[in-house]
Design a protein around this motif. Structure first.
Motif, PDB file in Angstrom:
ATOM      1  N   ALA A   2      -9.328 134.445   5.951  1.00 45.58           N
ATOM      2  CA  ALA A   2      -8.235 133.539   6.333  1.00 45.58           C
ATOM      3  C   ALA A   2      -8.824 132.189   6.721  1.00 45.58           C
ATOM      4  CB  ALA A   2      -7.431 134.122   7.479  1.00 45.58           C
ATOM      5  N   PHE A   3      -8.167 131.176   6.299  1.00 49.00           N
ATOM      6  CA  PHE A   3      -8.590 129.801   6.518  1.00 49.00           C
ATOM      7  C   PHE A   3      -7.452 129.106   7.244  1.00 49.00           C
ATOM      8  CE2 PHE A   3      -9.522 125.477   4.681  1.00 49.00           C
ATOM      9  CZ  PHE A   3     -10.811 125.353   5.172  1.00 49.00           C
ATOM     10  N   ALA A   4      -7.523 127.832   7.399  1.00 49.26           N
ATOM     11  CA  ALA A   4      -6.449 127.079   8.044  1.00 49.26           C
ATOM     12  C   ALA A   4      -5.127 127.352   7.334  1.00 49.26           C
ATOM     13  CB  ALA A   4      -6.760 125.596   8.022  1.00 49.26           C
ATOM     14  N   GLY A   5      -4.061 127.454   8.105  1.00 44.15           N
ATOM     15  CA  GLY A   5      -2.753 127.728   7.528  1.00 44.15           C
ATOM     16  C   GLY A   5      -2.628 129.151   7.035  1.00 44.15           C
ATOM     17  N   ASN A   6      -3.567 130.021   7.441  1.00 43.17           N
ATOM     18  CA  ASN A   6      -3.590 131.419   7.026  1.00 43.17           C
ATOM     19  C   ASN A   6      -3.680 131.546   5.501  1.00 43.17           C
ATOM     20  OD1 ASN A   6      -3.837 134.076   7.765  1.00 43.17           O
ATOM     21  ND2 ASN A   6      -1.652 134.485   7.527  1.00 43.17           N
ATOM     22  N   VAL A   7      -4.431 130.634   4.893  1.00 44.69           N
ATOM     23  CA  VAL A   7      -4.654 130.627   3.451  1.00 44.69           C
ATOM     24  C   VAL A   7      -6.059 131.151   3.190  1.00 44.69           C
ATOM     25  CG1 VAL A   7      -4.896 129.113   1.440  1.00 44.69           C
ATOM     26  CG2 VAL A   7      -3.076 128.693   3.095  1.00 44.69           C
ATOM     27  N   ASP A   8      -6.213 131.987   2.175  1.00 44.83           N
ATOM     28  CA  ASP A   8      -7.520 132.497   1.779  1.00 44.83           C
ATOM     29  C   ASP A   8      -8.359 131.331   1.253  1.00 44.83           C
ATOM     30  OD1 ASP A   8      -9.223 134.973   0.874  1.00 44.83           O
ATOM     31  OD2 ASP A   8      -9.117 133.625  -0.852  1.00 44.83           O
ATOM     32  N   GLU A   9      -9.526 131.113   1.839  1.00 45.80           N
ATOM     33  CA  GLU A   9     -10.325 129.948   1.474  1.00 45.80           C
ATOM     34  C   GLU A   9     -10.810 130.001   0.030  1.00 45.80           C
ATOM     35  OE1 GLU A   9     -13.874 127.069   3.125  1.00 45.80           O
ATOM     36  OE2 GLU A   9     -13.880 129.160   3.776  1.00 45.80           O
ATOM     37  N   LEU A  10     -11.218 131.153  -0.439  1.00 47.51           N
ATOM     38  CA  LEU A  10     -11.669 131.248  -1.825  1.00 47.51           C
ATOM     39  C   LEU A  10     -10.531 130.926  -2.787  1.00 47.51           C
ATOM     40  CD1 LEU A  10     -13.597 131.851  -4.114  1.00 47.51           C
ATOM     41  CD2 LEU A  10     -13.288 134.295  -3.666  1.00 47.51           C
ATOM     42  N   ALA A  11      -9.368 131.488  -2.543  1.00 47.57           N
ATOM     43  CA  ALA A  11      -8.208 131.197  -3.396  1.00 47.57           C
ATOM     44  C   ALA A  11      -7.858 129.715  -3.327  1.00 47.57           C
ATOM     45  CB  ALA A  11      -7.013 132.047  -2.976  1.00 47.57           C
ATOM     46  N   LEU A  12      -7.963 129.127  -2.150  1.00 49.74           N
ATOM     47  CA  LEU A  12      -7.685 127.704  -1.963  1.00 49.74           C
ATOM     48  C   LEU A  12      -8.656 126.848  -2.767  1.00 49.74           C
ATOM     49  CD1 LEU A  12      -6.521 125.220  -0.397  1.00 49.74           C
ATOM     50  CD2 LEU A  12      -8.128 125.791   1.434  1.00 49.74           C
ATOM     51  N   LEU A  13      -9.946 127.087  -2.581  1.00 51.27           N
ATOM     52  CA  LEU A  13     -10.951 126.301  -3.287  1.00 51.27           C
ATOM     53  C   LEU A  13     -10.821 126.461  -4.806  1.00 51.27           C
ATOM     54  CD1 LEU A  13     -13.990 127.105  -0.969  1.00 51.27           C
ATOM     55  CD2 LEU A  13     -12.962 124.833  -1.287  1.00 51.27           C
ATOM     56  N   GLN A  14     -10.599 127.678  -5.245  1.00 57.47           N
ATOM     57  CA  GLN A  14     -10.487 127.925  -6.680  1.00 57.47           C
ATOM     58  C   GLN A  14      -9.233 127.256  -7.252  1.00 57.47           C
ATOM     59  OE1 GLN A  14     -12.398 128.470  -8.974  1.00 57.47           O
ATOM     60  NE2 GLN A  14     -12.135 130.400 -10.059  1.00 57.47           N
ATOM     61  N   THR A  15      -8.158 127.257  -6.511  1.00 58.24           N
ATOM     62  CA  THR A  15      -6.935 126.595  -6.966  1.00 58.24           C
ATOM     63  C   THR A  15      -7.166 125.099  -7.121  1.00 58.24           C
ATOM     64  OG1 THR A  15      -5.529 128.269  -5.951  1.00 58.24           O
ATOM     65  CG2 THR A  15      -4.507 126.137  -6.420  1.00 58.24           C
ATOM     66  N   VAL A  35       4.754 125.255   2.649  1.00 60.08           N
ATOM     67  CA  VAL A  35       4.183 123.929   2.461  1.00 60.08           C
ATOM     68  C   VAL A  35       3.363 123.531   3.683  1.00 60.08           C
ATOM     69  CG1 VAL A  35       4.712 121.468   2.131  1.00 60.08           C
ATOM     70  CG2 VAL A  35       5.965 123.204   0.831  1.00 60.08           C
ATOM     71  N   SER A  36       3.830 123.892   4.881  1.00 57.87           N
ATOM     72  CA  SER A  36       3.065 123.542   6.087  1.00 57.87           C
ATOM     73  C   SER A  36       1.713 124.265   6.100  1.00 57.87           C
ATOM     74  CB  SER A  36       3.861 123.833   7.363  1.00 57.87           C
ATOM     75  OG  SER A  36       4.151 125.203   7.474  1.00 57.87           O
ATOM     76  N   SER A  37       1.666 125.499   5.612  1.00 54.64           N
ATOM     77  CA  SER A  37       0.379 126.204   5.501  1.00 54.64           C
ATOM     78  C   SER A  37      -0.516 125.512   4.481  1.00 54.64           C
ATOM     79  CB  SER A  37       0.594 127.665   5.098  1.00 54.64           C
ATOM     80  OG  SER A  37       1.180 128.385   6.149  1.00 54.64           O
ATOM     81  N   GLY A  38       0.084 125.085   3.378  1.00 56.92           N
ATOM     82  CA  GLY A  38      -0.673 124.349   2.365  1.00 56.92           C
ATOM     83  C   GLY A  38      -1.226 123.049   2.918  1.00 56.92           C
ATOM     84  N   GLN A  39      -0.402 122.336   3.692  1.00 56.47           N
ATOM     85  CA  GLN A  39      -0.850 121.077   4.298  1.00 56.47           C
ATOM     86  C   GLN A  39      -2.006 121.332   5.261  1.00 56.47           C
ATOM     87  OE1 GLN A  39       2.966 119.881   5.865  1.00 56.47           O
ATOM     88  NE2 GLN A  39       3.249 118.342   4.270  1.00 56.47           N
ATOM     89  N   ALA A  40      -1.882 122.366   6.082  1.00 59.64           N
ATOM     90  CA  ALA A  40      -2.937 122.676   7.057  1.00 59.64           C
ATOM     91  C   ALA A  40      -4.242 123.034   6.343  1.00 59.64           C
ATOM     92  CB  ALA A  40      -2.492 123.816   7.969  1.00 59.64           C
TER      93      ALA A  40
END
Length: 182
Positions: A2-15, A35-40
């Motif tokens: 879990a990363f900021a905004g409760n987003v998976d960091e690997l999925a975030l970076l890869q996206t 969207v607020s999780s995405g922004q965070a």
């Protein structure tokens, strides 16, 4: 993880890598978060120097690419590369068939043919998700695009600026190539 905004960091970076540049809205739709999780999550990437704001979106920096590479390497340690390679080989004929089909979304029988390819692909993607659970989100993206196409919006078949069927397919191809070591 879990990363900021409760987003998976690997999925975030890869996206961000696959899309080259993203906004919080695009990220939220792609990852299935608010969207607020995405922004965070994007703000945290920028704050950590892993991304930079550019032209209204966020793109990875060298530090972000390095972190992504490290995380993908760690993920691949737990993947049965032979099984993923077999799945990638099974993907090839579907990829060729879909590529030909997407050349003319206005053709008679397009929707029926796309539904047929989707059925075959979903069985394959079930297996892919068993080996790489983070890729299970792609099945939702395929389903969302297919529903919009069924509803008459053919842009969701091929448009490059949304998570169209073709865009999601291209990203899944890239994910499979990477996971199989190709």
């Amino acid at each position: 993880m879990a990363f900021a905004g409760n987003v998976d960091e690997l999925a975030l970076l890869q996206t961000v890598r696959l899309k080259k540049q993203v906004t919080a809205e695009v990220l939220a739709a792609h990852l299935g978060v608010s969207v607020s999780s995405g922004q965070a999550a994007l703000a945290a990437l920028v704050e950590q120097g892993k991304a930079v704001s550019s032209d209204g979106g966020v793109a990875l920096t060298d530090k972000g690419f390095a972190e992504l590479s490290d995380q993908l390497d760690a993920e691949r340690v737990s993947i049965d590369e032979d099984s993923i390679a077999d799945l990638f080989e099974q993907f090839g004929p579907l990829d060729e068939t879909l590529s030909k089909l997407l050349e003319d979304p206005d053709a008679d029988g397009f929707l029926d043919a796309l539904i047929g390819i989707d059925r075959k692909a979903q069985n394959l993607f079930d297996d892919v998700s068993a080996f790489v659970p983070r890729l299970s989100r792609y099945q939702d993206l395929f389903a969302e695009a297919l529903e919009k196409i069924k509803g008459g919006s053919l842009a969701w078949a091929t448009a490059g600026n949304i998570d169209s069927y073709a865009t999601v397919w291209r990203e899944m191809r890239a994910e499979l190539e990477g996971a199989s070591g190709n």
